[in-house]
Design a protein around this motif. Sequence first.
Motif, short mmCIF file in Angstrom:
data_model
loop_
_atom_site.label_atom_id
_atom_site.label_comp_id
_atom_site.label_asym_id
_atom_site.label_seq_id
_atom_site.Cartn_x
_atom_site.Cartn_y
_atom_site.Cartn_z
N ILE A 32 0.82 -1.21 0.00
CA ILE A 32 0.00 0.00 0.00
C ILE A 32 0.86 1.27 0.00
N ASN A 33 1.76 1.34 0.95
CA ASN A 33 2.61 2.52 1.06
C ASN A 33 3.98 2.23 0.44
N ASP A 220 -6.84 -4.58 9.33
CA ASP A 220 -5.96 -5.25 8.37
C ASP A 220 -5.15 -6.29 9.13
N ASP A 240 1.35 -1.41 10.91
CA ASP A 240 0.43 -1.08 9.82
C ASP A 240 -0.92 -0.57 10.34
N ASP A 242 -2.68 2.06 9.50
CA ASP A 242 -3.41 3.00 8.63
C ASP A 242 -4.92 2.88 8.74
MG MG Z 1 -1.04 -1.37 5.19
#
Ligand code: MG
Length: 368
Positions: A32-33, A220, A240, A242
């Motif tokens: 994702i990032n 997630d 993670d 986010d």
């Molecule tokens: Mg992520």
Amino acid sequence: ATISPEIFQEVLSAYAWGEGTLSYNSYGEGHINNTYLVTVNGKTVTRYILQRINTDIFTDPKSLMENICGVTSYLRDLISKRGGDVSRETMSIVPTKTGSSYYTDSTGGAWRVYNFVENTICLQQCRNTEDFYTSARAFGQFQKNLADYDASSLHETIPNFHNTPDRLRKFKEALKADVLHRAADISDDIAFVLDHEADCSYMTDLLAAGKLPLRVTHNDTKLNNILLDADTNDALCIIDLDTVMPGLAANDYGDSIRFGANHSAEDEPDLSKVNFSLELFEAYTKGFLEVAGNALTPLEIETLPWGAKLMTLECGMRFLTDYLEGDHYFAIHRPGQNLDRARTQFKLVRDMEACWSEMNNIVSKYSK
Ligand code: MG
Ligand code: ATP
Ligand code: MG
């Protein structure tokens, strides 16, 4: 995205790294990032994680970072009161020179820096049932640690993320529009969803009635978002963050069951290979409840199987919606892939329904 050396210099100079020579490299297997490891080579070697936030997906980095700062500073206090290792049991945001939690570069990119948690292992896939059990303990610990956090103070960075009735509404819209005339060939799949209409609001109704508490959820809960201690192999730190948002404890639990309690690929076309595994379900439930059990209400525990079923149904509905709309949300590498993905989820829902009483017995067995 390719990032020019000039932008890297600009971003690096926004932070006070301390004495030493700076170097940076791409790092990890995130999708994702953009993730980098920054090494400061001075009297000692200090390492950091530098990430360029994916602002196509997370369009409001300010709210997202407020969520992450809120949760990580709470965890830091909690772990330090407990006498734990604050530098390894949680991530911490490293502020910019001007004290901000993230830096916006001259092209609009949003960047943040975390302490690097040293001496860890990050598994991409479960090697065995034990790994799934360990991941349950890790996310159970996260839930328990944050049980007294005011979840309503968190921003809903992706609105209606697990609003199952709203997902159903979007499915019905896609069905009505049927822009690619795909509906005619998938009447069984459509019927499956519509037959489950009443189920969709089971958990959201309990929340709206005040019977289930709003919790901090991770959203997630994959294995590779856990760092294991390299020496002990125990779960150490959840990363993670986010998608940290207010939500239901059963949804984090349920999503883990959805993707972890089977031995098949999410897009397996041969449904005879897609089977819900009660053994894996039990391992996860055991780990989760051993750690988080006394932080959850009796009704939260009792409705965990609903979390598993509804996260799976909801995910299947999303795949089927995307199939009807022309596959523009979930990337496909072959025609029909989103239909196959939807069908694996519906098969798992069927399996869960077939062993519903066993699932409930397992939950009550570990809720003592
Ligand atoms: Mg992520
Ligand atoms: P995903 O595809 O799971 O959404 P992502 O792009 O959001 O991933 P992260 O999971 O935040 O990225 O980070 C990518 C990888 O970098 C992690 O899987 C882990 O291996 C490593 N990593 C991230 N943060 C840290 C940290 N603070 N300390 C050590 N390693 C880290
Ligand atoms: Mg990740």
